[in-house]
Design a protein around this motif. Structure first.
Motif, mmCIF file in Angstrom:
data_model
loop_
_atom_site.group_PDB
_atom_site.id
_atom_site.type_symbol
_atom_site.label_atom_id
_atom_site.label_comp_id
_atom_site.label_asym_id
_atom_site.label_seq_id
_atom_site.Cartn_x
_atom_site.Cartn_y
_atom_site.Cartn_z
ATOM 1 N N UNK A 18 0.807 -1.211 0.010
ATOM 2 C CA UNK A 18 -0.063 -0.096 0.087
ATOM 3 C C UNK A 18 0.821 1.274 0.171
ATOM 4 N N UNK A 19 1.951 1.361 0.734
ATOM 5 C CA UNK A 19 2.842 2.540 0.725
ATOM 6 C C UNK A 19 3.562 2.338 -0.337
ATOM 7 N N UNK A 20 3.709 1.455 -1.133
ATOM 8 C CA UNK A 20 4.476 1.640 -2.489
ATOM 9 C C UNK A 20 3.680 2.179 -3.239
ATOM 10 N N UNK A 21 2.349 1.700 -3.438
ATOM 11 C CA UNK A 21 1.307 2.212 -4.498
ATOM 12 C C UNK A 21 0.911 3.697 -4.350
ATOM 13 N N UNK A 22 1.123 4.054 -3.188
ATOM 14 C CA UNK A 22 0.769 5.548 -2.713
ATOM 15 C C UNK A 22 2.055 6.352 -3.543
ATOM 16 N N UNK A 23 3.543 5.753 -3.338
ATOM 17 C CA UNK A 23 4.710 6.441 -3.641
ATOM 18 C C UNK A 23 4.659 6.480 -5.268
ATOM 19 N N UNK A 24 4.311 5.432 -5.580
ATOM 20 C CA UNK A 24 4.151 5.269 -7.262
ATOM 21 C C UNK A 24 3.171 6.486 -7.733
ATOM 22 N N UNK A 25 2.238 6.496 -7.089
ATOM 23 C CA UNK A 25 1.274 7.467 -7.707
ATOM 24 C C UNK A 25 1.790 9.005 -7.633
ATOM 25 N N UNK A 26 2.494 9.243 -6.533
ATOM 26 C CA UNK A 26 3.026 10.607 -6.414
ATOM 27 C C UNK A 26 4.487 10.729 -7.283
ATOM 28 N N UNK A 27 5.022 9.805 -7.814
ATOM 29 C CA UNK A 27 6.252 10.001 -8.551
ATOM 30 C C UNK A 27 6.097 11.200 -9.630
ATOM 31 N N UNK A 28 6.975 12.095 -9.878
ATOM 32 C CA UNK A 28 6.790 13.200 -11.011
ATOM 33 C C UNK A 28 7.309 12.277 -12.268
ATOM 34 N N UNK A 29 6.749 12.942 -13.310
ATOM 35 C CA UNK A 29 6.904 12.385 -14.590
ATOM 36 C C UNK A 29 8.556 12.189 -15.030
ATOM 37 N N UNK A 30 8.612 10.830 -15.512
ATOM 38 C CA UNK A 30 10.115 10.464 -15.769
ATOM 39 C C UNK A 30 10.790 9.936 -14.490
ATOM 40 N N UNK A 31 10.316 10.105 -13.241
ATOM 41 C CA UNK A 31 11.171 9.905 -11.920
ATOM 42 C C UNK A 31 11.149 8.063 -11.850
ATOM 43 N N UNK A 32 9.931 7.411 -12.403
ATOM 44 C CA UNK A 32 9.991 5.882 -12.434
ATOM 45 C C UNK A 32 11.041 5.335 -13.120
ATOM 46 N N UNK A 33 11.547 5.780 -14.046
ATOM 47 C CA UNK A 33 12.497 5.383 -15.126
ATOM 48 C C UNK A 33 13.761 5.467 -14.345
ATOM 49 N N UNK A 34 14.117 6.215 -13.306
ATOM 50 C CA UNK A 34 15.282 6.575 -12.816
ATOM 51 C C UNK A 34 15.805 5.374 -11.643
ATOM 52 N N UNK A 35 17.141 5.002 -11.623
ATOM 53 C CA UNK A 35 17.356 3.960 -10.570
ATOM 54 C C UNK A 35 16.973 4.049 -9.169
ATOM 55 N N UNK A 36 16.580 3.089 -8.640
ATOM 56 C CA UNK A 36 15.922 2.865 -7.256
ATOM 57 C C UNK A 36 17.242 2.568 -6.227
#
Length: 308
Positions: free
Chosen positions: A205-223
């Motif tokens: 649930x916490x990960x789902x919330x953070x995923x929805x708050x990512x800025x455009x393009x931030x999801x493609x950056x390294x974790x």
């Protein structure tokens, strides 16, 4: 694999770079005697026939034994071993070549002398140079879980231009990989968050919330490992980030099972003792000192050139 932020130091001895690392030494051991040591033939355990691999690694061991430090050993005896076996989980042949230096102390009742040559066999605790081929053990990568996410080990320096990585609190490891492919790859933030979401529960649930708050393009950056409360994945923009990575399951070429595709080289074993440059100078006959000199004198680029 867990990374460590412990400082590593690299020392100069006889214009050579030595690893200043924690290595096994008896707390009350005396200096070895300046006596000629025996160099025994390499003991071999071959559970798989791989003549080219065997020949190449025997050449490495011979090269180490022919370094200026060990060509005429004094204060230590030199033993070497080679084990070759199949590694079905990776679809390749693995091998381990070791060089063991044992201290010579004439007062030790177990010490033996070769009556023909007058050279001595060392006994007790010594120090090793360990070379593992096509084996992920020292990198602490579990081959039974090829999809696992682990911490990328930090590169803490180089030796002869080749990379040294810190894995846990052990000795920095020389890692030789193929030039045309990476052993691991960095996981993206989106990939990692979606992985946690699939696992469900409060973390999902916490990960789902953070995923929805990512800025455009931030999801493609390294974790990276999170450093702030409530984060499932951290920003790699923080100082000294720890990247999350996965094993490149296509790294090993199973069509060339007997080829040298990965090498890890480790000097000694972790212990409570952390010798300094002055220690090496004050204890020139110590097995650790001599192993470190042989490690430095050998041309590891020769071995790196064999990795394919």
């Amino acid at each position: 694999m867990r990374s460590t932020r412990a400082a590593s130091c690299f020392r100069r001895l006889s214009q050579a770079t030595l690893l200043c690392v924690a290595l096994s030494l008896p707390a009350t051991a005396s200096e070895p005697d300046d006596l000629p040591g025996v160099t025994t033939p390499t003991a071999q355990t071959l559970r798989k026939k791989a003549p080219e691999l065997q020949r190449k690694l025997m050449g490495v061991l011979d090269g180490l034994k022919q370094t200026p430090q060990l060509a005429d050993p004094r204060g230590v005896s030199v033993r070497s071993g080679l084990v070759i076996k199949s590694h079905p989980e990776l679809g390749v042949t693995s091998a381990e070549a070791t060089l063991l230096l044992l201290p010579i102390r004439k007062s030790d009742r177990k010490t033996e002398v070769d009556k023909k040559t007058g050279r001595y066999h060392g006994v007790g605790e010594g120090n090793t140079l360990e070379i593992k081929v096509n084996n992920l053990e020292r990198l602490k990568i579990n081959t039974a879980q090829p999809d696992a996410v682990f911490y990328e080990p930090p590169q803490v320096g180089s030796h002869q231009g080749l990379p040294l990585y810190q894995v846990g609190g052990a000795t920095p490891i020389l890692v030789l990989t193929a030039k045309d492919r990476q052993l691991w790859r960095r996981v993206t933030a989106k990939e990692y968050l979606e992985r946690i979401i699939r696992e469900g529960g409060p973390d999902g649930e916490a990960a789902k919330k953070q995923l929805g708050q990512l800025a455009p393009g931030a999801g493609d950056k390294p974790a990276c490992v999170p450093t702030r409360r409530g984060e499932s994945v951290g920003s790699c923009q923080d100082s000294d980030p720890t990247y999350l990575v996965k094993l490149n399951t296509g790294y090993f070429n199973t069509k060339k099972p007997d080829a040298i595709q990965l090498v890890t080289v480790r000097l000694g074993a972790a212990s409570h003792t952390r010798p300094s440059e002055s220690y090496f100078k004050e204890h020139p006959l110590d097995p650790l000192t001599q192993a470190a000199k042989a490690y430095d004198q050998y041309d590891w680029k020769q071995l790196a050139a064999l990795v394919e």
